[in-house]
Write an enzyme that holds these catalytic residues in place. Structure first.
Site, mmCIF file in Angstrom:
data_model
loop_
_atom_site.group_PDB
_atom_site.id
_atom_site.type_symbol
_atom_site.label_atom_id
_atom_site.label_comp_id
_atom_site.label_asym_id
_atom_site.label_seq_id
_atom_site.Cartn_x
_atom_site.Cartn_y
_atom_site.Cartn_z
ATOM 1 N N SER A 71 0.865 -1.192 0.000
ATOM 2 C CA SER A 71 0.000 0.000 0.000
ATOM 3 C C SER A 71 0.889 1.225 0.000
ATOM 4 O O SER A 71 2.005 1.188 0.530
ATOM 5 C CB SER A 71 -0.870 0.020 1.260
ATOM 6 O OG SER A 71 -1.548 1.258 1.378
ATOM 7 N N TYR B 137 -1.590 -0.667 10.314
ATOM 8 C CA TYR B 137 -1.790 -1.183 8.948
ATOM 9 C C TYR B 137 -0.619 -0.761 8.057
ATOM 10 O O TYR B 137 -0.076 -1.574 7.284
ATOM 11 C CB TYR B 137 -3.123 -0.644 8.414
ATOM 12 C CG TYR B 137 -3.368 -0.837 6.940
ATOM 13 C CD1 TYR B 137 -3.866 -2.045 6.447
ATOM 14 C CD2 TYR B 137 -3.131 0.196 6.033
ATOM 15 C CE1 TYR B 137 -4.121 -2.202 5.089
ATOM 16 C CE2 TYR B 137 -3.380 0.047 4.681
ATOM 17 C CZ TYR B 137 -3.864 -1.154 4.208
ATOM 18 O OH TYR B 137 -4.106 -1.307 2.865
HETATM 19 P P1 NAP Z 1 -11.870 -5.035 0.681
HETATM 20 O O1 NAP Z 1 -12.736 -4.446 -0.363
HETATM 21 O O2 NAP Z 1 -12.088 -4.705 2.121
HETATM 22 O O3 NAP Z 1 -11.888 -6.632 0.496
HETATM 23 C C1 NAP Z 1 -11.113 -7.421 1.360
HETATM 24 C C2 NAP Z 1 -11.113 -8.838 0.854
HETATM 25 O O4 NAP Z 1 -10.249 -9.608 1.703
HETATM 26 C C3 NAP Z 1 -12.465 -9.511 0.918
HETATM 27 O O5 NAP Z 1 -12.555 -10.427 -0.152
HETATM 28 C C4 NAP Z 1 -12.413 -10.240 2.268
HETATM 29 O O6 NAP Z 1 -13.260 -11.385 2.325
HETATM 30 C C5 NAP Z 1 -10.974 -10.674 2.268
HETATM 31 N N1 NAP Z 1 -10.461 -10.955 3.611
HETATM 32 C C6 NAP Z 1 -10.415 -10.136 4.681
HETATM 33 N N2 NAP Z 1 -9.855 -10.760 5.729
HETATM 34 C C7 NAP Z 1 -9.537 -12.006 5.304
HETATM 35 C C8 NAP Z 1 -8.953 -13.136 5.912
HETATM 36 N N3 NAP Z 1 -8.568 -13.113 7.204
HETATM 37 N N4 NAP Z 1 -8.788 -14.264 5.185
HETATM 38 C C9 NAP Z 1 -9.186 -14.295 3.884
HETATM 39 N N5 NAP Z 1 -9.743 -13.265 3.248
HETATM 40 C C10 NAP Z 1 -9.917 -12.138 3.952
HETATM 41 O O7 NAP Z 1 -10.325 -4.697 0.403
HETATM 42 P P2 NAP Z 1 -9.600 -4.046 -0.886
HETATM 43 O O8 NAP Z 1 -9.675 -2.578 -0.739
HETATM 44 O O9 NAP Z 1 -10.013 -4.697 -2.127
HETATM 45 O O10 NAP Z 1 -8.089 -4.428 -0.546
HETATM 46 C C11 NAP Z 1 -7.410 -5.521 -1.133
HETATM 47 C C12 NAP Z 1 -5.937 -5.396 -0.781
HETATM 48 O O11 NAP Z 1 -5.430 -4.160 -1.288
HETATM 49 C C13 NAP Z 1 -5.660 -5.392 0.711
HETATM 50 O O12 NAP Z 1 -4.456 -6.092 0.977
HETATM 51 C C14 NAP Z 1 -5.486 -3.924 1.012
HETATM 52 O O13 NAP Z 1 -4.705 -3.700 2.147
HETATM 53 C C15 NAP Z 1 -4.816 -3.437 -0.242
HETATM 54 N N6 NAP Z 1 -4.960 -2.000 -0.483
HETATM 55 C C16 NAP Z 1 -6.181 -1.439 -0.692
HETATM 56 C C17 NAP Z 1 -6.259 -0.057 -0.893
HETATM 57 C C18 NAP Z 1 -7.560 0.659 -1.133
HETATM 58 O O14 NAP Z 1 -7.569 1.904 -1.156
HETATM 59 N N7 NAP Z 1 -8.660 -0.036 -1.329
HETATM 60 C C19 NAP Z 1 -5.092 0.726 -0.863
HETATM 61 C C20 NAP Z 1 -3.883 0.108 -0.633
HETATM 62 C C21 NAP Z 1 -3.819 -1.257 -0.461
HETATM 63 P P3 NAP Z 1 -14.812 -11.272 2.836
HETATM 64 O O15 NAP Z 1 -15.592 -10.672 1.694
HETATM 65 O O16 NAP Z 1 -15.198 -12.680 3.139
HETATM 66 O O17 NAP Z 1 -14.789 -10.373 4.042
#
Ligand code: NAP
Length: 248
Positions: free
Chosen positions: A143, A157
Protein backbone atom coordinates in the site's frame (compact mmCIF):
# COMPACT_ATOMS: atom_id res chain seq x y z
CA UNK A 1 -5.13 -25.28 -20.39
CA UNK A 2 -4.69 -21.98 -18.60
CA UNK A 3 -2.43 -21.47 -15.60
CA UNK A 4 -3.90 -21.72 -12.12
CA UNK A 5 -4.08 -18.53 -10.05
CA UNK A 6 -5.07 -18.16 -6.40
CA UNK A 7 -6.37 -14.72 -5.40
CA UNK A 8 -6.86 -14.42 -1.64
CA UNK A 9 -9.70 -12.11 -0.64
CA UNK A 10 -11.31 -12.38 -4.07
CA UNK A 11 -14.91 -11.86 -2.99
CA UNK A 12 -14.78 -8.06 -3.15
CA UNK A 13 -12.72 -5.04 -4.18
CA UNK A 14 -9.30 -5.40 -5.76
CA UNK A 15 -9.28 -9.19 -5.34
CA UNK A 16 -12.60 -9.61 -7.16
CA UNK A 17 -11.41 -7.34 -10.00
CA UNK A 18 -8.18 -9.34 -10.23
CA UNK A 19 -10.05 -12.66 -10.34
CA UNK A 20 -12.33 -11.40 -13.13
CA UNK A 21 -9.49 -9.97 -15.21
CA UNK A 22 -7.37 -13.08 -14.71
CA UNK A 23 -10.17 -15.38 -15.81
CA UNK A 24 -10.75 -13.22 -18.90
CA UNK A 25 -7.02 -13.60 -19.66
CA UNK A 26 -7.36 -17.39 -19.52
CA UNK A 27 -6.27 -18.21 -15.97
CA UNK A 28 -8.20 -20.84 -14.02
CA UNK A 29 -8.91 -18.98 -10.81
CA UNK A 30 -9.45 -19.85 -7.18
CA UNK A 31 -10.70 -16.87 -5.21
CA UNK A 32 -10.70 -17.20 -1.45
CA UNK A 33 -12.68 -15.26 1.12
CA UNK A 34 -13.24 -15.17 4.86
CA UNK A 35 -16.99 -14.65 5.54
CA UNK A 36 -18.77 -13.39 2.49
CA UNK A 37 -19.77 -16.58 0.69
CA UNK A 38 -22.54 -14.93 -1.30
CA UNK A 39 -20.23 -12.31 -2.82
CA UNK A 40 -17.51 -14.89 -3.52
CA UNK A 41 -19.92 -17.29 -5.21
CA UNK A 42 -21.27 -14.43 -7.33
CA UNK A 43 -17.76 -13.50 -8.53
CA UNK A 44 -17.16 -17.14 -9.50
CA UNK A 45 -20.57 -17.39 -11.16
CA UNK A 46 -20.01 -14.19 -13.16
CA UNK A 47 -16.69 -15.58 -14.38
CA UNK A 48 -18.40 -18.82 -15.43
CA UNK A 49 -21.14 -16.87 -17.26
CA UNK A 50 -18.39 -15.14 -19.24
CA UNK A 51 -16.92 -18.52 -20.21
CA UNK A 52 -14.12 -18.60 -17.62
CA UNK A 53 -13.31 -21.06 -14.85
CA UNK A 54 -13.32 -20.14 -11.15
CA UNK A 55 -13.94 -21.67 -7.76
CA UNK A 56 -14.55 -19.87 -4.46
CA UNK A 57 -13.10 -21.29 -1.22
CA UNK A 58 -13.65 -20.04 2.34
CA UNK A 59 -10.29 -19.78 4.14
CA UNK A 60 -9.02 -17.30 6.72
CA UNK A 61 -5.45 -16.53 5.62
CA UNK A 62 -4.39 -15.95 9.23
CA UNK A 63 -5.32 -19.54 10.19
CA UNK A 64 -2.63 -22.01 9.13
CA UNK A 65 -4.94 -25.01 8.70
CA UNK A 66 -7.29 -22.92 6.53
CA UNK A 67 -4.41 -21.92 4.28
CA UNK A 68 -3.27 -25.54 3.92
CA UNK A 69 -6.83 -26.64 3.12
CA UNK A 70 -7.14 -23.83 0.55
CA UNK A 71 -4.04 -24.99 -1.34
CA UNK A 72 -5.00 -28.69 -1.07
CA UNK A 73 -8.43 -27.85 -2.48
CA UNK A 74 -6.83 -26.08 -5.42
CA UNK A 75 -4.46 -29.02 -6.05
CA UNK A 76 -7.46 -31.33 -6.43
CA UNK A 77 -9.95 -29.01 -8.13
CA UNK A 78 -7.73 -27.03 -10.53
CA UNK A 79 -4.20 -28.45 -10.41
CA UNK A 80 -0.83 -26.98 -9.42
CA UNK A 81 -0.91 -23.27 -8.67
CA UNK A 82 1.40 -21.06 -10.77
CA UNK A 83 0.36 -17.59 -9.58
CA UNK A 84 -0.49 -16.43 -6.07
CA UNK A 85 -1.96 -12.98 -5.45
CA UNK A 86 -1.61 -12.20 -1.74
CA UNK A 87 -4.51 -9.75 -1.71
CA UNK A 88 -6.49 -10.47 1.49
CA UNK A 89 -5.99 -7.56 3.86
CA UNK A 90 -7.74 -5.69 6.61
CA UNK A 91 -7.84 -2.36 8.39
CA UNK A 92 -9.06 -1.70 11.91
CA UNK A 93 -11.08 1.42 12.78
CA UNK A 94 -9.12 4.64 12.54
CA UNK A 95 -7.33 5.57 15.75
CA UNK A 96 -4.01 6.90 17.01
CA UNK A 97 -1.16 4.65 18.15
CA UNK A 98 -1.70 5.73 21.75
CA UNK A 99 -5.11 3.96 21.67
CA UNK A 100 -4.09 0.66 20.01
CA UNK A 101 -4.32 -2.51 22.09
CA UNK A 102 -2.51 -5.81 21.62
CA UNK A 103 -5.57 -7.62 20.30
CA UNK A 104 -6.00 -5.15 17.45
CA UNK A 105 -2.30 -5.22 16.59
CA UNK A 106 -2.22 -9.02 16.58
CA UNK A 107 -5.21 -9.19 14.22
CA UNK A 108 -3.88 -6.57 11.79
CA UNK A 109 -0.47 -8.25 11.62
CA UNK A 110 -1.91 -11.78 11.47
CA UNK A 111 -4.08 -11.14 8.41
CA UNK A 112 -1.87 -8.72 6.50
CA UNK A 113 1.57 -10.19 7.27
CA UNK A 114 1.33 -13.74 8.61
CA UNK A 115 -1.39 -14.57 6.08
CA UNK A 116 0.85 -13.49 3.19
CA UNK A 117 3.78 -15.52 4.52
CA UNK A 118 1.67 -18.67 4.99
CA UNK A 119 0.15 -18.46 1.52
CA UNK A 120 3.57 -17.82 -0.03
CA UNK A 121 4.97 -20.83 1.80
CA UNK A 122 2.31 -23.14 0.39
CA UNK A 123 2.73 -21.61 -3.08
CA UNK A 124 6.52 -22.03 -3.07
CA UNK A 125 6.23 -25.69 -2.05
CA UNK A 126 4.20 -26.24 -5.22
CA UNK A 127 5.87 -23.81 -7.65
CA UNK A 128 9.57 -24.09 -6.88
CA UNK A 129 11.77 -25.86 -9.40
CA UNK A 130 13.69 -27.08 -6.34
CA UNK A 131 10.59 -29.07 -5.38
CA UNK A 132 9.98 -30.29 -8.95
CA UNK A 133 7.52 -27.50 -9.74
CA UNK A 134 7.22 -25.42 -12.92
CA UNK A 135 8.09 -22.08 -11.30
CA UNK A 136 5.57 -19.31 -10.88
CA UNK A 137 4.79 -15.84 -9.66
CA UNK A 138 3.71 -14.19 -6.43
CA UNK A 139 2.19 -10.71 -6.33
CA UNK A 140 1.78 -9.08 -2.92
CA UNK A 141 -0.57 -6.23 -2.07
CA UNK A 142 1.38 -3.54 -0.28
CA UNK A 143 0.00 0.00 0.00
CA UNK A 144 1.11 3.60 -0.39
CA UNK A 145 0.46 3.62 3.37
CA UNK A 146 3.78 1.76 3.76
CA UNK A 147 5.48 4.95 2.51
CA UNK A 148 3.11 7.55 4.00
CA UNK A 149 2.61 5.94 7.45
CA UNK A 150 -1.17 6.60 7.74
CA UNK A 151 -0.90 8.94 10.76
CA UNK A 152 -4.11 9.44 12.81
CA UNK A 153 -5.72 6.59 10.83
CA UNK A 154 -3.91 3.25 11.05
CA UNK A 155 -0.16 3.30 11.57
CA UNK A 156 -0.45 -0.41 12.43
CA UNK A 157 -1.79 -1.18 8.95
CA UNK A 158 0.90 1.00 7.34
CA UNK A 159 3.58 -0.85 9.32
CA UNK A 160 2.11 -4.19 8.25
CA UNK A 161 2.37 -3.07 4.63
CA UNK A 162 5.96 -1.94 5.32
CA UNK A 163 6.57 -5.53 6.38
CA UNK A 164 5.07 -6.68 3.07
CA UNK A 165 7.61 -4.49 1.24
CA UNK A 166 10.51 -6.16 3.08
CA UNK A 167 8.91 -9.56 2.60
CA UNK A 168 8.68 -8.93 -1.15
CA UNK A 169 12.34 -7.94 -1.46
CA UNK A 170 13.64 -10.78 0.71
CA UNK A 171 11.50 -13.53 -0.73
CA UNK A 172 12.23 -12.41 -4.30
CA UNK A 173 15.95 -12.92 -3.67
CA UNK A 174 15.40 -16.18 -1.80
CA UNK A 175 13.52 -17.88 -4.66
CA UNK A 176 15.11 -16.09 -7.62
CA UNK A 177 16.90 -19.27 -8.77
CA UNK A 178 13.81 -21.43 -8.23
CA UNK A 179 11.75 -20.08 -11.12
CA UNK A 180 9.61 -17.87 -8.90
CA UNK A 181 9.26 -14.09 -9.29
CA UNK A 182 7.92 -12.05 -6.36
CA UNK A 183 6.65 -8.51 -6.82
CA UNK A 184 4.17 -6.13 -5.23
CA UNK A 185 1.77 -3.35 -6.08
CA UNK A 186 1.24 -0.33 -3.86
CA UNK A 187 -2.30 0.93 -4.43
CA UNK A 188 -3.19 4.46 -3.39
CA UNK A 189 -6.79 5.46 -2.70
CA UNK A 190 -8.96 2.85 -4.39
CA UNK A 191 -12.77 2.78 -4.27
CA UNK A 192 -13.53 -0.37 -2.26
CA UNK A 193 -15.25 -1.35 1.00
CA UNK A 194 -11.99 -1.24 2.95
CA UNK A 195 -12.39 2.44 3.85
CA UNK A 196 -15.79 1.78 5.44
CA UNK A 197 -14.19 -0.96 7.52
CA UNK A 198 -11.83 1.72 8.86
CA UNK A 199 -14.90 3.76 9.84
CA UNK A 200 -14.87 6.30 6.96
CA UNK A 201 -16.80 5.21 3.85
CA UNK A 202 -16.19 8.64 2.26
CA UNK A 203 -12.40 8.58 2.76
CA UNK A 204 -11.50 8.39 -0.94
CA UNK A 205 -13.68 11.41 -1.78
CA UNK A 206 -12.23 13.40 1.15
CA UNK A 207 -8.62 12.74 0.14
CA UNK A 208 -8.97 12.75 -3.66
CA UNK A 209 -8.24 16.50 -4.02
CA UNK A 210 -4.76 15.83 -2.59
CA UNK A 211 -3.97 13.19 -5.22
CA UNK A 212 -1.97 14.62 -8.16
CA UNK A 213 -4.49 13.05 -10.58
CA UNK A 214 -7.32 14.52 -8.45
CA UNK A 215 -9.27 11.29 -8.17
CA UNK A 216 -9.41 7.91 -6.47
CA UNK A 217 -8.63 4.77 -8.43
CA UNK A 218 -10.80 1.83 -9.45
CA UNK A 219 -10.10 -1.74 -8.39
CA UNK A 220 -9.58 -2.77 -11.99
CA UNK A 221 -6.79 -0.22 -12.40
CA UNK A 222 -4.88 -2.07 -9.67
CA UNK A 223 -5.82 -5.47 -11.09
CA UNK A 224 -4.22 -4.56 -14.43
CA UNK A 225 -0.85 -3.94 -12.72
CA UNK A 226 -1.17 -7.21 -10.76
CA UNK A 227 -1.87 -9.13 -13.98
CA UNK A 228 1.14 -7.61 -15.68
CA UNK A 229 3.49 -8.51 -12.82
CA UNK A 230 2.09 -12.06 -12.84
CA UNK A 231 2.50 -12.46 -16.59
CA UNK A 232 5.45 -13.62 -18.68
CA UNK A 233 5.67 -10.04 -19.98
CA UNK A 234 7.35 -9.30 -16.62
CA UNK A 235 9.84 -12.18 -16.99
CA UNK A 236 12.89 -10.16 -15.78
CA UNK A 237 11.01 -8.29 -13.05
CA UNK A 238 11.35 -9.51 -9.47
CA UNK A 239 11.59 -7.78 -6.10
CA UNK A 240 9.87 -4.80 -7.76
CA UNK A 241 6.98 -2.51 -6.92
CA UNK A 242 4.38 -0.73 -9.00
CA UNK A 243 2.74 2.28 -7.33
CA UNK A 244 -0.86 2.48 -8.58
CA UNK A 245 -1.74 5.71 -6.84
CA UNK A 246 -2.45 8.49 -9.33
CA UNK A 247 0.88 10.07 -8.35
CA UNK A 248 0.10 10.11 -4.60
P1 NAP B 1 -11.87 -5.03 0.68
O1 NAP B 1 -12.74 -4.45 -0.36
O2 NAP B 1 -12.09 -4.71 2.12
O3 NAP B 1 -11.89 -6.63 0.50
C1 NAP B 1 -11.11 -7.42 1.36
C2 NAP B 1 -11.11 -8.84 0.85
O4 NAP B 1 -10.25 -9.61 1.70
C3 NAP B 1 -12.47 -9.51 0.92
O5 NAP B 1 -12.56 -10.43 -0.15
C4 NAP B 1 -12.41 -10.24 2.27
O6 NAP B 1 -13.26 -11.39 2.32
C5 NAP B 1 -10.97 -10.67 2.27
N1 NAP B 1 -10.46 -10.96 3.61
C6 NAP B 1 -10.41 -10.14 4.68
N2 NAP B 1 -9.86 -10.76 5.73
C7 NAP B 1 -9.54 -12.01 5.30
C8 NAP B 1 -8.95 -13.14 5.91
N3 NAP B 1 -8.57 -13.11 7.20
N4 NAP B 1 -8.79 -14.26 5.19
C9 NAP B 1 -9.19 -14.30 3.88
N5 NAP B 1 -9.74 -13.27 3.25
C10 NAP B 1 -9.92 -12.14 3.95
O7 NAP B 1 -10.33 -4.70 0.40
P2 NAP B 1 -9.60 -4.05 -0.89
O8 NAP B 1 -9.67 -2.58 -0.74
O9 NAP B 1 -10.01 -4.70 -2.13
O10 NAP B 1 -8.09 -4.43 -0.55
C11 NAP B 1 -7.41 -5.52 -1.13
C12 NAP B 1 -5.94 -5.40 -0.78
O11 NAP B 1 -5.43 -4.16 -1.29
C13 NAP B 1 -5.66 -5.39 0.71
O12 NAP B 1 -4.46 -6.09 0.98
C14 NAP B 1 -5.49 -3.92 1.01
O13 NAP B 1 -4.71 -3.70 2.15
C15 NAP B 1 -4.82 -3.44 -0.24
N6 NAP B 1 -4.96 -2.00 -0.48
C16 NAP B 1 -6.18 -1.44 -0.69
C17 NAP B 1 -6.26 -0.06 -0.89
C18 NAP B 1 -7.56 0.66 -1.13
O14 NAP B 1 -7.57 1.90 -1.16
N7 NAP B 1 -8.66 -0.04 -1.33
C19 NAP B 1 -5.09 0.73 -0.86
C20 NAP B 1 -3.88 0.11 -0.63
C21 NAP B 1 -3.82 -1.26 -0.46
P3 NAP B 1 -14.81 -11.27 2.84
O15 NAP B 1 -15.59 -10.67 1.69
O16 NAP B 1 -15.20 -12.68 3.14
O17 NAP B 1 -14.79 -10.37 4.04
Amino acid sequence: MGKVMIVTGGSRGIGAATARLAAAAGYRVCLSYRDNREAADEVAAAIARDGGEAIAVAADVSVERDVMRLFDTVDHALGRVEVLVNNAGILAPQCRVEAMDAERLARVLAVNVTGSFLCAREAIRRMSTRHGGPGGGIVNLSSMAARLGAPDEYVDYAAAKGAIDSFTVGLAKEVATQGIRVNAVRPGLIATDIHASGGEPGRVARLAPGVPMQRGGEAEEVARAILWLASDAASYTTGSFIDVSGGR
